[in-house]
Scaffold this active site. Structure first.
Site, PDB file in Angstrom:
ATOM      1  CG  LEU A  53       0.904   6.000   8.059  1.00  0.00           C
ATOM      2  CD1 LEU A  53       1.517   7.393   8.214  1.00  0.00           C
ATOM      3  CD2 LEU A  53       1.066   5.218   9.362  1.00  0.00           C
ATOM      4  CG  ASP A  54      -5.712   3.657   9.916  1.00  0.00           C
ATOM      5  OD1 ASP A  54      -5.563   2.777   9.042  1.00  0.00           O
ATOM      6  OD2 ASP A  54      -5.828   3.403  11.136  1.00  0.00           O
ATOM      7  CE  LYS A  55     -10.200  10.673   3.855  1.00  0.00           C
ATOM      8  NZ  LYS A  55     -11.421  10.513   3.083  1.00  0.00           N
ATOM      9  CB  THR A  58      -2.590   7.631  10.901  1.00  0.00           C
ATOM     10  OG1 THR A  58      -3.482   6.721  11.518  1.00  0.00           O
ATOM     11  CG2 THR A  58      -1.215   7.500  11.539  1.00  0.00           C
ATOM     12  CE  LYS A  97      -6.898   5.041  13.989  1.00  0.00           C
ATOM     13  NZ  LYS A  97      -7.267   5.338  12.619  1.00  0.00           N
TER      14      LYS A  97
END
Ligand code: URA
Length: 238
Positions: free
Chosen positions: A104-106, A108, A189
């Site tokens: 997961l992105d930072k 998210t 995104k």
């Protein structure tokens, strides 16, 4: 399963560290097949021998499966500069070598599975597996039914990837839930960018049919239940 050192076996449950396991043995709190274990380096086969700790039979698990409610500001890939999500876990889990199943992105938040089961993780993430991932998304600009149709049909991302059909539920003017079956880099995104919008909030609310436990606050975790583990294994095989 091969036999292993008693302290390693106890630490493998994630309940105590190897050092604490040694202390328990010294205290006489651990029995193997009914006899008090005298030494932490005793070799034990958890499949054929019965180990108790403070009178309770040890439920030996070969692997650990955790669900975390990932907070913002933590990375799930070891090659990114931290802080790393695993640092939110107690040392015993870190020592077993638990790692995130997927990324997961930072910024998210939400459901992240962590395990030391490399085979299961690899299978769940295999591109051909198409495991469901559900995201709650808030957008900068209003999201229209036309945008919904475009994303549901599959859309060209700026990276050149064409996404598979997915399901979109509009929840509000700038809020939606997207269910995808693939996991391309920054997929949600980029999907929103493809319809000239921008993600302002991204939360994973389910993975492989397992919903995020609402009792977990951000940064908290729990072990998966036997049913959840069985369901993951079924999907990994299917
Ligand atoms: N899609 C994204 O863009 N980011 C995530 O963290 C997960 C899915």
């Amino acid at each position: 399963m091969a036999s292993m050192r008693l302290d390693k076996l106890l630490a493998g449950t994630g309940l105590v560290s190897r050092k604490e396991a040694g202390v328990l043995v010294k205290k006489g709190a651990v029995t193997v097949d009914g006899a008090v274990a005298k030494s932490a380096d005793l070799h034990v086969d958890p499949e054929t021998q019965t180990v108790t700790v403070n009178g309770r039979p040890l439920q030996y698990k070969e692997h650990v499966y955790l669900m975390m409610n990932k907070p913002e500001g933590y990375v799930s890939a070891t090659d990114d500069p931290g802080p790393y999500v695993v640092s939110l876990l107690p040392q015993n889990y870190q020592k077993i070598g638990v790692f995130p199943c997927g990324r997961l992105d930072k910024n998210t938040v939400g459901l992240l599975l962590l395990t030391d089961d490399g085979t299961l993780s690899h299978r769940l993430l295999a591109p051909a597996r198409h495991v469901d991932k559900e995201y709650l998304v808030r957008t900068k600009f209003p999201f229209s039914v036309e945008d919904e149709a475009v994303l549901e049909a599959g859309v060209d991302l700026e990276t050149g990837v064409h996404t598979l059909p997915c399901e979109v539920d509009i929840r509000g003017e700038k809020e939606l839930v997207i269910r995808i079956r693939e996991g391309k880099y920054h997929q949600i995104k980029l999907m929103l960018r493809a319809v000239h919008n921008q993600v302002t909030y991204l939360e994973r609310i389910s993975f492989a049919g397992i919903p995020l436990d609402p009792s977990l606050s951000r940064g908290e975790f729990r072990e998966l239940t036997e049913e959840e583990i069985a369901s993951l294994k079924k999907q990994a095989e299917g």
